[in-house]
Design an enzyme around this catalytic site. Structure first.
Site, PDB file in Angstrom:
ATOM      1  N   CYS A  54      67.771 -11.952   2.421  1.00  0.00           N
ATOM      2  CA  CYS A  54      66.588 -12.813   2.168  1.00  0.00           C
ATOM      3  C   CYS A  54      65.344 -11.695   2.039  1.00  0.00           C
ATOM      4  O   CYS A  54      65.947 -11.018   1.115  1.00  0.00           O
ATOM      5  CB  CYS A  54      66.309 -13.132   3.702  1.00  0.00           C
ATOM      6  SG  CYS A  54      66.367 -11.901   5.001  1.00  0.00           S
ATOM      7  N   VAL A  55      64.419 -11.929   2.272  1.00  0.00           N
ATOM      8  CA  VAL A  55      63.223 -11.307   1.740  1.00  0.00           C
ATOM      9  C   VAL A  55      63.242  -9.736   2.275  1.00  0.00           C
ATOM     10  O   VAL A  55      62.934  -8.709   1.368  1.00  0.00           O
ATOM     11  CB  VAL A  55      61.771 -11.720   2.449  1.00  0.00           C
ATOM     12  CG1 VAL A  55      60.874 -10.967   1.934  1.00  0.00           C
ATOM     13  CG2 VAL A  55      61.798 -13.266   1.844  1.00  0.00           C
TER      14      VAL A  55
END
EC number: 2.7.1.-
Length: 609
Positions: free
Chosen positions: A27-28
């Protein structure tokens, strides 16, 4: 050679080796692993590795928190471990909640970065137009707007591909299903089908394509089984599309749109009751959701609203929570005299301005729980202030300072920009002032630490928990054990199916599959016993536990029984490593039995100094 090669190699080794990786996405800020056997992952070693913020076991995933350079680390891990974007090697057993969150992450996360990039382009376009550099009729405005809008308009194409890949079907079938739903001549017009007139719009939608691809999966599996190999490469996708797309367009899609609209309206109705109260709650719990790795749920709700053309207030409440956290850590950095805290706090508050708060949360606030609670309360105030100023998400954007373009209302970008700057200022100042008042350096406690070190350096003997033949770890057919990644020790090939306590102590960990158990002795020695290789795949079959986590045990107490014959018939090796996982706390780990020797439960097996 990649920039993060050394870090990637360290991560692969400390999660149990590439053979222990079932799947990997990011993810980020996090690498999200599914591991074959999580007991092989060395949490403490990973946490102490430079370049890693922390590790978490959440939502059925083993999460390694990296920070904003996670895409580069992800790429190097994939290359070194010889996997593409997602290694497929089976699925471990997860609860319904874990499966749901894992599915959402797998579908949405690969698209988040591009969504944010396109959203920032739309925000930049609005600002430049507002400043008078060009009008919304100029070619440059039209082109930038087209680029920014493209992913939102054609979102079913992206999500169709991601969904198909996640559920392990041909990803290009998912892509074409999404493209068919976006075809202009069947969107928003009357289409006569099967005696009925259908008028539906699937551009800028999320749920319809996911459900249609889910229906296509069993169809693909069925046709691949019954159609001859020589023609299945084109006949199977043709038949899948022929059935799934009309069915989806006529039945599944309209129902999915109704469900999406219903969820969106339900969330927005809560907001309408009291925007400020909603902002207070969401802002207050946002960091807690990050810690448990479930914040993706709010992100998905926001995306659902935005791509349908409805500005989203819910995720907007979280925008400036990062600023309160950054303000708090900045105050700590200025006030503390602790050199180690200063070293951690400096990069933490700098990265906080760009929306990456994991270094602040895991490195500074969570170890000081009072300040984590204070940061959540400050986040609640930031959420309430955002609601009071009427800010909403109009598109996706980046994080921290780069998140502000998401809040710009195309109808009045100047006004919303001023309000966003006010909200950011309020949040930063509140976090800074409260932290400056409440924070003070902790008193050092050297005596206690010296006592712990002294206690752990005493000689201790670990008794054999099994009867059988002794062999060195180097002969174990698993690199996580043979390379002593998890710690030093010895292995026993059992002759009877029982495990007994190797010393007086406490059961610290008992895996649900009952194939591995961990203890801490009364003197502080930490030991894990891993029964067999890859036996996690048996999912507890043939194993029976006679203790539970937290139980106090005495040397020789019965812990686990297992069926040797049945496990061997299933094709599994029963070589059982006995590992001292806190090896670094001791001067030496000495095996007291030679390779090939016969050992009985209770015999002296390992001496630690």
């Amino acid at each position: 050679m990649g920039k993060y090669d050394l870090l990637a190699k360290d991560i692969i080794k400390k999660v149990g080796g590439k053979d222990n990786i079932l799947s990997l996405v990011h993810c980020v800020t996090r690498l999200r692993f599914q591991l074959k056997d999580e007991s092989l992952a060395d949490d403490e070693a990973l946490k102490q590795t430079e370049g890693i913020i922390t590790v978490m076991r959440s939502s059925g995933q083993y999460q390694v928190v990296i920070g904003n350079h996670v895409p580069q680390v992800f790429a190097d891990v994939c290359r070194i471990a010889n996997i593409s974007s997602e290694k497929e090697g089976g699925q471990k057993k997860m609860s319904f909640r874990e499966k749901s969150l894992d599915l959402i992450s797998g579908i949405m996360m690969p698209a988040i970065g591009i969504l944010c990039a396109c959203g920032m382009l739309k925000g930049l376009n609005s600002i430049l137009s507002y400043l008078g550099l060009y009008s919304n009729e100029d070619g440059i405005y039209i082109l930038l707007n087209a680029i920014g809008d493209s992913i939102f308009y054609f979102f079913p194409v992206v999500i169709g591909y991601n969904t198909a890949k996640k559920i392990e079907m041909n990803p290009f079938l998912g892509l074409i299903i999404g493209a068919a739903l976006c075809y202009p001549t069947i969107n928003g017009v009357d289409v006569p089908l099967f005696g009925h007139v259908i008028n539906a719009t699937y551009t800028s939608t999320l749920l319809p394509v996911i459900l249609i691809v889910a229906i296509a999966k069993p169809l693909e599996k069925f046709f691949n089984r019954v159609i001859p190999d020589m023609v299945k490469t084109f006949i199977t996708p043709m038949l899948v599309l022929l059935i799934s797309v009309p069915l989806g367009y006529v039945v599944i899609g309209p129902l999915a749109n109704m469900l999406s609209n219903g969820i969106s309206q339900a969330v927005l109705s809560v907001y309408k009751i009291s925007p400020i109260a909603a902002g207070f709650l969401v802002g207050g719990f946002w960091q807690v959701m990050i810690v448990f790795g479930v914040h993706i749920v709010l992100v998905v709700l926001c995306i659902t609203n935005i791509i349908s053309g409805t500005p989203d207030p819910i995720l907007a409440f979280t925008t400036f929570v990062t600023f309160t956290t950054t303000g708090m850590v900045l105050a700590m950095w200025l006030k503390t005299k602790d050199k180690s805290l200063k070293q951690i706090a400096l990069p933490a508050w700098i990265s906080g301005f760009f929306g990456v708060t994991e270094p602040a949360i895991y490195g500074i606030l969570l170890p000081r729980m009072k300040h984590f609670v204070i940061s959540c309360l400050c986040g609640a105030v930031a959420g309430a202030a955002t609601a009071a100023l009427g800010l909403k998400y109009h598109t996706m954007a980046g994080m921290g300072l780069f998140e502000i373009p998401a809040l710009l209302d195309p109808a009045q970008p100047g006004v919303s920009l001023v309000r966003a700057v006010i909200a950011a200022g309020i949040s930063l100042v509140i976090g800074f002032v409260v932290s400056f008042i409440t924070f003070k350096d902790e008193e050092p406690s050297q005596t206690k630490g010296e006592e712990i070190v002294s206690e752990k350096c005493k000689k201790e003997v670990i008794a054999s928990p099994l009867s059988g033949k002794v062999k060195p770890l180097s002969q174990i057919n698993d690199s996580a054990f043979s390379n002593e990644t998890l710690g030093k020790g010895i292995a026993v090939t059992p002759s009877e199916g029982k495990v007994t306590a190797p010393f007086n102590g406490t059961v610290m960990m008992l895996f649900p599959t009952k194939h591995a158990i961990g203890f801490m002795s009364d003197q502080g020695c930490e030991v894990i016993i891993h029964i067999g290789m890859d036996t996690v795949r048996l999912d507890g079959k043939y194993f029976e536990a006679h203790v539970k986590e937290g139980d106090k045990v005495k040397k020789g107490d019965l812990l686990i029984t297992f069926d040797i014959d049945a496990i061997e018939k299933e094709g599994y090796s029963l070589d059982t490593p006995v590992i001292v996982t806190n090896t670094n706390d001791y001067m030496d780990i000495i095996a007291m039995m030679e390779s090939g020797s016969t050992v009985h439960c209770g015999d002296d097996l390992i001496t630690i100094l």
